[in-house]
Design an enzyme around this catalytic site. Structure first.
Site, PDB file in Angstrom:
ATOM      1  N   ARG A  91       0.824  -1.207   0.000  1.00 22.60           N
ATOM      2  CA  ARG A  91       0.000   0.000   0.000  1.00 22.60           C
ATOM      3  C   ARG A  91       0.860   1.259   0.000  1.00 22.60           C
ATOM      4  O   ARG A  91       0.533   2.249  -0.622  1.00 22.60           O
ATOM      5  CB  ARG A  91      -0.847   0.029   1.274  1.00 22.60           C
ATOM      6  CG  ARG A  91      -2.131  -0.669   1.112  1.00 22.60           C
ATOM      7  CD  ARG A  91      -2.895  -0.477   2.380  1.00 22.60           C
ATOM      8  NE  ARG A  91      -4.307  -0.597   2.110  1.00 22.60           N
ATOM      9  CZ  ARG A  91      -5.254  -0.214   2.932  1.00 22.60           C
ATOM     10  NH1 ARG A  91      -4.951   0.335   4.074  1.00 22.60           N
ATOM     11  NH2 ARG A  91      -6.503  -0.364   2.627  1.00 22.60           N
ATOM     12  N   ASP A 151     -18.522   5.340   1.216  1.00 20.32           N
ATOM     13  CA  ASP A 151     -18.640   4.410   2.342  1.00 20.32           C
ATOM     14  C   ASP A 151     -19.973   4.621   3.078  1.00 20.32           C
ATOM     15  O   ASP A 151     -20.602   3.673   3.548  1.00 20.32           O
ATOM     16  CB  ASP A 151     -17.474   4.616   3.310  1.00 20.32           C
ATOM     17  CG  ASP A 151     -16.165   4.816   2.564  1.00 20.32           C
ATOM     18  OD1 ASP A 151     -15.296   3.946   2.621  1.00 20.32           O
ATOM     19  OD2 ASP A 151     -16.042   5.849   1.872  1.00 20.32           O
ATOM     20  N   ARG A 154     -22.645   2.968   1.144  1.00 19.26           N
ATOM     21  CA  ARG A 154     -22.583   1.515   1.379  1.00 19.26           C
ATOM     22  C   ARG A 154     -23.253   1.163   2.712  1.00 19.26           C
ATOM     23  O   ARG A 154     -24.016   0.197   2.796  1.00 19.26           O
ATOM     24  CB  ARG A 154     -21.123   1.044   1.424  1.00 19.26           C
ATOM     25  CG  ARG A 154     -20.460   1.017   0.064  1.00 19.26           C
ATOM     26  CD  ARG A 154     -18.964   0.702   0.184  1.00 19.26           C
ATOM     27  NE  ARG A 154     -18.359   0.513  -1.113  1.00 19.26           N
ATOM     28  CZ  ARG A 154     -17.083   0.763  -1.393  1.00 19.26           C
ATOM     29  NH1 ARG A 154     -16.271   1.210  -0.456  1.00 19.26           N
ATOM     30  NH2 ARG A 154     -16.604   0.558  -2.603  1.00 19.26           N
ATOM     31  N   HIS A 178     -10.882   7.482   4.692  1.00 17.54           N
ATOM     32  CA  HIS A 178     -11.486   6.595   3.697  1.00 17.54           C
ATOM     33  C   HIS A 178     -10.562   5.377   3.666  1.00 17.54           C
ATOM     34  O   HIS A 178      -9.588   5.334   2.927  1.00 17.54           O
ATOM     35  CB  HIS A 178     -11.557   7.280   2.328  1.00 17.54           C
ATOM     36  CG  HIS A 178     -11.899   6.313   1.223  1.00 17.54           C
ATOM     37  ND1 HIS A 178     -13.097   5.672   1.128  1.00 17.54           N
ATOM     38  CD2 HIS A 178     -11.164   5.851   0.176  1.00 17.54           C
ATOM     39  CE1 HIS A 178     -13.104   4.874   0.079  1.00 17.54           C
ATOM     40  NE2 HIS A 178     -11.935   4.964  -0.509  1.00 17.54           N
TER      41      HIS A 178
END
Ligand code: NAD
Length: 317
Positions: A91, A151, A154, A178
């Site tokens: 990442r 999000d 969701r 996020h």
């Protein structure tokens, strides 16, 4: 909805950029939509494909190419350009590559579109908001990221499914990074004005038990992994989420959305960009609202800020 001469530019003609452009054309959010990408063949093909649907869009034009001049005159610039995670890449490697892209792109974009509001979607979007702010001289309200708008959608969908109501009747929010340290603000979550913990279904059961809430939250936080595993990217939901932000800016609607902007002495946090409910207007973030959190939520909020501060530091920001 759109203002007469409004212009949206989308940077990056990949799965996310094209979904943002498509959603904006369908909704008639901007009069002109321009797409820019380094990859000439790809961007020209995407523009053509979208333009071929013109008859069925509200009157909007779509243009684009690999010359940055396409962004001139933009009111909003959405940035989706970035490297994708490659096998074996961490990442942090990805964050380093995208930070370098952001540092290179932002000054060039601001030179071409000095009056635009900048919406960053490329990940890690919160950290890149700080990186973008460092390389240009724009007021902080004009650089924001889509943050936890996706999000939150969701989460509302999951709550709506369990309650058997429409998502638009659910008032609940994901805030913070996020990413993995984001969290749901359950203490103020409501369905049609009823606190979520009091919600009773038609059989008299209360479905939102602590275990159910933990499950819904975890499913939300990890939702992207499942989609990426199955199709390689997430794009439709971020496309419509981002278009909602674009519309709030272009229509100057003052909609409250959990976008991410740099915090300045917000609950003692400064210099970190993360999502809190914000009033979004034609200048970007008009203000960040001081919403209520219980003690455990406040602890998560500070922990999320610390995560973001650590990732920014690891990138030398
Ligand atoms: N914030 C969110 O909620 C959210 C949701 C989904 C995806 N994303 C992020 O959006 C980004 C894009 O994802 P994608 O699936 O569209 O990737 P993609 O690989 O499909 O598209 C990226 C595009 O960027 C272009 N590009 C790369 N460097 C560029 C540069 N310097 N200038 C112009 N164009 C450049 C590439 O040519 C490519 O077309 C990723 O960072 C992803 O993690 C964010």
């Amino acid at each position: 909805m759109e203002s007469q001469h409004s212009k949206l530019s989308v940077i990056g003609a990949g799965s996310v950029g094209t979904a943002v452009a498509y959603a904006s054309l369908i909704n008639g959010s901007a009069r002109n939509v321009a797409i820019y990408d380094l990859n000439t063949t790809k961007v020209e093909a995407e523009v053509l494909d979208l333009a071929h649907g013109s008859q069925f869009f509200s009157p909007s034009s779509v243009t684009g190419g690999s010359n940055l001049s396409v962004v001139e005159g933009s009111d909003v610039v959405v940035i989706t350009a970035g490297a994708r995670q490659k096998p074996g890449q961490t990442r942090l490697d990805l964050a380093e590559a995208n930070t370098a892209i952001m540092r290179d792109l932002m000054p060039k974009l601001v030179k071409r579109a000095p009056d635009a509001v900048y919406v960053i979607v490329t990940n890690p979007c919160d950290v890149l908001t700080v990186a973008a702010q460092q390389v240009v001289d724009l007021p902080p309200n004009r650089i924001l990221s889509s943050g936890t708008v996706l999000d939150t959608s969701r989460l509302r969908w999951k709550i709506a499914q369990l309650a058997g109501v429409s998502s638009s009747s659910v008032h609940a929010m994901i805030v913070g990074e996020h990413g993995d340290s984001e969290f749901a603000v359950w203490s103020t979550a409501k369905i049609g004005g009823v606190p979520i913990t009091d919600w009773t279904d038609v059989d008299g059961n209360q479905p939102f038990t602590p275990g159910a809430r933990e499950y819904l939250e975890s499913e939300t936080v990890h939702a992207a992994y499942k989609v990426i595993e199955g199709k390689g990217a997430t794009n439709y939901a971020i496309g419509v989420s981002c278009d909602r932000i674009v519309r709030a800016i272009l229509a100057d609607s003052h909609e409250v959305l959990p976008v991410s902007g740099i915090l300045n002495d917000y609950r003692g946090i400064s210099g970190v960009a993360m999502s809190v409910p914000c009033v979004v207007d034609k200048n970007g973030i008009q203000r960040q609202l001081d919403f209520s959190m219980d003690d455990s939520e406040l602890a998560k909020f500070h922990a999320s800020a610390e995560e973001l501060r650590a990732s920014a530091a690891s990138l030398g920001l």
